[in-house]
Design a protein around this motif. Sequence first.
Motif, PDB file in Angstrom:
ATOM      1  N   TRP A  17       0.825  -1.208   0.000  1.00  0.00           N
ATOM      2  CA  TRP A  17       0.000   0.000   0.000  1.00  0.00           C
ATOM      3  C   TRP A  17       0.860   1.260   0.000  1.00  0.00           C
ATOM      4  O   TRP A  17       0.501   2.272  -0.603  1.00  0.00           O
ATOM      5  CB  TRP A  17      -0.969   0.002   1.175  1.00  0.00           C
ATOM      6  N   PHE A  18       2.006   1.216   0.667  1.00  0.00           N
ATOM      7  CA  PHE A  18       2.893   2.373   0.626  1.00  0.00           C
ATOM      8  C   PHE A  18       3.503   2.539  -0.765  1.00  0.00           C
ATOM      9  O   PHE A  18       3.711   3.666  -1.227  1.00  0.00           O
ATOM     10  CB  PHE A  18       3.993   2.259   1.686  1.00  0.00           C
ATOM     11  N   ALA A  19       3.762   1.444  -1.455  1.00  0.00           N
ATOM     12  CA  ALA A  19       4.256   1.523  -2.834  1.00  0.00           C
ATOM     13  C   ALA A  19       3.198   2.129  -3.754  1.00  0.00           C
ATOM     14  O   ALA A  19       3.524   2.914  -4.659  1.00  0.00           O
ATOM     15  CB  ALA A  19       4.663   0.140  -3.328  1.00  0.00           C
ATOM     16  N   ILE A  20       1.935   1.795  -3.525  1.00  0.00           N
ATOM     17  CA  ILE A  20       0.856   2.398  -4.313  1.00  0.00           C
ATOM     18  C   ILE A  20       0.791   3.901  -4.036  1.00  0.00           C
ATOM     19  O   ILE A  20       0.573   4.702  -4.949  1.00  0.00           O
ATOM     20  CB  ILE A  20      -0.490   1.707  -4.010  1.00  0.00           C
ATOM     21  N   ARG A  25       1.917   9.439  -5.863  1.00  0.00           N
ATOM     22  CA  ARG A  25       2.624  10.708  -5.712  1.00  0.00           C
ATOM     23  C   ARG A  25       3.309  11.084  -7.016  1.00  0.00           C
ATOM     24  O   ARG A  25       3.242  12.232  -7.466  1.00  0.00           O
ATOM     25  CB  ARG A  25       3.641  10.604  -4.577  1.00  0.00           C
ATOM     26  N   ASP A  26       3.948  10.118  -7.644  1.00  0.00           N
ATOM     27  CA  ASP A  26       4.596  10.381  -8.926  1.00  0.00           C
ATOM     28  C   ASP A  26       3.577  10.725 -10.012  1.00  0.00           C
ATOM     29  O   ASP A  26       3.833  11.587 -10.858  1.00  0.00           O
ATOM     30  CB  ASP A  26       5.429   9.184  -9.358  1.00  0.00           C
ATOM     31  N   LEU A  27       2.418  10.073  -9.992  1.00  0.00           N
ATOM     32  CA  LEU A  27       1.377  10.391 -10.974  1.00  0.00           C
ATOM     33  C   LEU A  27       0.845  11.806 -10.784  1.00  0.00           C
ATOM     34  O   LEU A  27       0.585  12.511 -11.752  1.00  0.00           O
ATOM     35  CB  LEU A  27       0.223   9.389 -10.864  1.00  0.00           C
ATOM     36  N   MET A  49      -3.218   9.279  -3.529  1.00  0.00           N
ATOM     37  CA  MET A  49      -2.297   9.448  -2.408  1.00  0.00           C
ATOM     38  C   MET A  49      -2.926   9.209  -1.040  1.00  0.00           C
ATOM     39  O   MET A  49      -2.353   8.514  -0.212  1.00  0.00           O
ATOM     40  CB  MET A  49      -1.683  10.849  -2.458  1.00  0.00           C
ATOM     41  N   VAL A  50      -4.078   9.789  -0.787  1.00  0.00           N
ATOM     42  CA  VAL A  50      -4.636   9.768   0.565  1.00  0.00           C
ATOM     43  C   VAL A  50      -5.129   8.374   0.949  1.00  0.00           C
ATOM     44  O   VAL A  50      -4.784   7.865   2.024  1.00  0.00           O
ATOM     45  CB  VAL A  50      -5.762  10.817   0.703  1.00  0.00           C
ATOM     46  N   ALA A  51      -5.909   7.748   0.081  1.00  0.00           N
ATOM     47  CA  ALA A  51      -6.466   6.435   0.415  1.00  0.00           C
ATOM     48  C   ALA A  51      -5.388   5.372   0.658  1.00  0.00           C
ATOM     49  O   ALA A  51      -5.440   4.661   1.672  1.00  0.00           O
ATOM     50  CB  ALA A  51      -7.437   5.987  -0.669  1.00  0.00           C
TER      51      ALA A  51
END
Length: 98
Positions: A17-20, A25-27, A49-51
């Motif tokens: 989930w942190f990788a997502i 963030r990059d998107l 980012m938030v979810a």
Amino acid sequence: MGRRSANIVAAIATALWFAIFAMGRDLSYSVYEQGPGIFPSSGQLDGYMVAPLVVAFGIAIAAWCFNAAQRWYWLLGTLAAVTLVSIIPYMLGYSGGV
């Protein structure tokens, strides 16, 4: 489910989930690069980012609480497994579906 296996599943789920979140963030930064006056919408920021960050921190806090309490590891393992399985439908919406 034992303590060790529950913690391993929770660590894997938190990392994914942190990788997502990092991909989101990059998107969102790539939207800024499209030109002046173009910003990501609040829905895009929430979805990208938030979810994922809320889910990752939720799993990490649950693991911390269950390890501090020294019980109910089966609940931690179940919670982490559910969040792992929920990555699949989340990514279908994240990528626009297939």
